[in-house]
Design an enzyme around this catalytic site. Structure first.
Site, PDB file in Angstrom:
ATOM      1  N   HIS A 135      18.178  -0.770 -45.720  1.00 43.09           N
ATOM      2  CA  HIS A 135      19.502  -0.167 -45.659  1.00 43.09           C
ATOM      3  C   HIS A 135      20.215  -0.351 -46.995  1.00 43.09           C
ATOM      4  CE1 HIS A 135      18.623  -0.584 -41.339  1.00 43.09           C
ATOM      5  NE2 HIS A 135      19.389   0.491 -41.213  1.00 43.09           N
ATOM      6  N   ASP A 176      17.674   4.157 -44.862  1.00 44.03           N
ATOM      7  CA  ASP A 176      18.494   4.821 -43.851  1.00 44.03           C
ATOM      8  C   ASP A 176      19.961   4.733 -44.253  1.00 44.03           C
ATOM      9  OD1 ASP A 176      16.130   5.089 -42.533  1.00 44.03           O
ATOM     10  OD2 ASP A 176      16.807   4.179 -40.656  1.00 44.03           O
ATOM     11  N   HIS A 217      18.109  12.410 -40.382  1.00 42.55           N
ATOM     12  CA  HIS A 217      18.533  11.215 -39.655  1.00 42.55           C
ATOM     13  C   HIS A 217      19.625  11.568 -38.638  1.00 42.55           C
ATOM     14  CE1 HIS A 217      18.357   6.988 -39.035  1.00 42.55           C
ATOM     15  NE2 HIS A 217      19.498   6.670 -39.598  1.00 42.55           N
ATOM     16  N   HIS A 232      24.447  10.336 -35.947  1.00 36.57           N
ATOM     17  CA  HIS A 232      23.859   8.996 -35.818  1.00 36.57           C
ATOM     18  C   HIS A 232      23.965   8.475 -34.383  1.00 36.57           C
ATOM     19  CE1 HIS A 232      22.808   4.841 -37.230  1.00 36.57           C
ATOM     20  NE2 HIS A 232      22.141   5.533 -38.132  1.00 36.57           N
TER      21      HIS A 232
END
Length: 236
Positions: free
Chosen positions: A200, A48, A100, A104
């Site tokens: 991440h 991500d 995504h 965010h």
């Protein structure tokens, strides 16, 4: 549904057994949502990236490419827009770029009648930018930012043609750096058949551990794949 750190819902694998979702399987199936793949010796690496100032995403991609491993990168619109050369390189090497969102946001907070247009734009503007950058249609794979994912939000995502992908392994790697040794330790302790790993790339430890983790898993007979190859749930 696995909603990790944020809501304390992550059920970590013990003794490499497959995990159990924090929501009924019937609910996941209804909205084509997944937290792990089939019971096969396959690991789904997912990363991500919301556009952090410090990131090792390109170094991680180099490690994946050298090991002939394809992964799924859930990226925000602005990151896709600002890194066109890298986006095309990911696609060339067989990686999947997932949606995504644009900003965010915590998407369930937008899943209401007042913010529906904003919710839709978060997804559709991201896929439009992907098309502009790569010349290809975006794969219909989505991950909620911030670990969110209400039933209404999942329905809206599904109505836009997307499947939602949660995860069956994650750890506290998004707020501070951990060592490569610590990252490798948690990756190795919780692997299981069909595991979806959330990692991440802003964390250097994940980069430092990646090559060894891949080699270790291959020695154990595991393969790696992208989440779009997880068999789709049939419409009920």
């Amino acid at each position: 549904m696995i909603i990790p750190q944020k809501n304390g819902g992550l059920i970590k694998s013990k003794d490499h057994a497959r995990t159990t979702g924090a929501k009924p399987q019937e609910l996941l199936d209804k909205y084509q949502a997944y937290y792990q793949g089939p019971d096969e010796k396959v690991i789904y690496l997912t990363f991500d990236e919301g556009g952090n100032d410090i990131t090792y995403i390109k170094q991680i991609a180099d490690v994946l490419n050298k090991n002939d491993v394809q992964a799924t990168f859930f990226l925000t619109r602005n990151y896709i827009k600002n890194e066109p050369e890298f986006m095309n390189d990911l696609v060339k090497h067989g990686h999947v770029i997932g949606n995504h969102s644009w900003h965010h946001y915590d998407m369930p907070t937008l899943a209401n009648s007042l913010s529906v247009d904003k919710f839709v734009a978060e997804i559709t503007e991201t896929e439009k930018t992907y098309m502009e950058v790569t010349g290809q249609q975006m794969k219909k794979v989505f991950r909620f930012p911030k670990g969110g994912g209400s039933e209404r939000a999942m329905k809206m995502v599904k109505d836009l043609g997307y499947s939602t992908y949660f995860w069956s392994h994650a750890y506290y790697d998004y707020a501070s750096d951990v060592s490569g040794e610590e990252a490798l330790k948690t990756m190795m302790e919780h692997y299981h058949n069909g595991a979806i790993y959330l990692l991440h790339p802003s964390n250097k430890g994940n980069y430092e551990a990646m090559d060894t983790f891949i080699k270790n898993m291959k020695k154990l007979g595991y393969q790696f794949d992208t989440v779009d190859h997880i068999p789709q749930t049939k419409e009920k």
